[in-house]
Design a protein around this motif. Sequence first.
Motif, short mmCIF file in Angstrom:
data_model
loop_
_atom_site.label_atom_id
_atom_site.label_comp_id
_atom_site.label_asym_id
_atom_site.label_seq_id
_atom_site.Cartn_x
_atom_site.Cartn_y
_atom_site.Cartn_z
N THR A 24 0.84 -1.25 0.16
CA THR A 24 0.05 0.49 0.45
C THR A 24 0.88 1.31 -0.14
O THR A 24 0.60 2.14 -0.72
CB THR A 24 -0.78 -0.17 1.09
OG1 THR A 24 -1.55 -1.16 1.42
CG2 THR A 24 -1.69 1.06 1.55
N SER A 25 2.24 1.25 1.17
CA SER A 25 2.67 2.33 0.41
C SER A 25 4.11 1.82 1.33
O SER A 25 4.50 1.20 2.37
CB SER A 25 1.80 3.76 1.69
OG SER A 25 1.93 3.38 3.51
N THR A 27 7.11 4.46 3.30
CA THR A 27 7.53 5.98 4.07
C THR A 27 9.17 5.45 4.28
O THR A 27 8.99 5.19 5.00
CB THR A 27 6.78 6.42 4.93
OG1 THR A 27 5.14 6.23 4.44
CG2 THR A 27 6.69 8.00 5.37
N THR A 41 6.34 0.58 6.22
CA THR A 41 5.75 -0.10 4.92
C THR A 41 4.32 -0.09 5.58
O THR A 41 3.85 -1.17 6.78
CB THR A 41 6.40 -1.66 4.15
OG1 THR A 41 8.11 -0.78 4.50
CG2 THR A 41 6.18 -1.70 3.35
N LYS A 42 3.40 -0.33 4.74
CA LYS A 42 1.95 -0.71 4.31
C LYS A 42 1.04 -1.58 3.49
O LYS A 42 1.85 -1.20 2.63
CB LYS A 42 1.19 0.66 4.47
CG LYS A 42 1.43 1.18 5.91
CD LYS A 42 0.20 2.01 6.47
CE LYS A 42 0.10 3.15 7.51
NZ LYS A 42 -0.85 3.36 8.22
N THR A 90 1.14 -2.56 9.64
CA THR A 90 2.55 -2.00 9.03
C THR A 90 3.87 -2.20 9.69
O THR A 90 3.44 -3.02 11.27
CB THR A 90 1.70 -0.41 10.21
OG1 THR A 90 0.66 -0.11 9.71
CG2 THR A 90 2.89 0.53 10.19
#
Length: 132
Positions: A24-25, A27, A41-42, A90
Amino acid sequence: MNDHVTTEYLLENVVPVVTRVALTSVTQDDPTTAGTNEAETKVTLTFSEAVSVGVLDANDFELYIDGTKVTTGVTITTAAGATTDKVVVTIAGKALSASDLSKGVELRATSTIDIKNAAGNVTGTDKVVVSL
């Protein structure tokens, strides 16, 4: 021959399984905030049915990169996703890189996983190895 009529109650006993995985993401850590690691990290997991994450959300998964368990600097938590069949994992303290992904990244369920469906069937640890 006489007819016999009875009512039987069946218990639903099918465990939820992961049907889709989405990164998903990612950062990166902000270098201007010394002493604080914002790397994260997600990953969104979609299950075969509606699930809840339970109360031990920090103990559901372990992170493995290239087959080796990551044991320092990482906290993994789970939370309900945007829909009832989704769980957001997460990975705090780690921004997964292209290099990590090429080596192989896995989220492996622990024996304390408590993601379950409405009937209380907990997803099995032998069935939850998520490869990214």
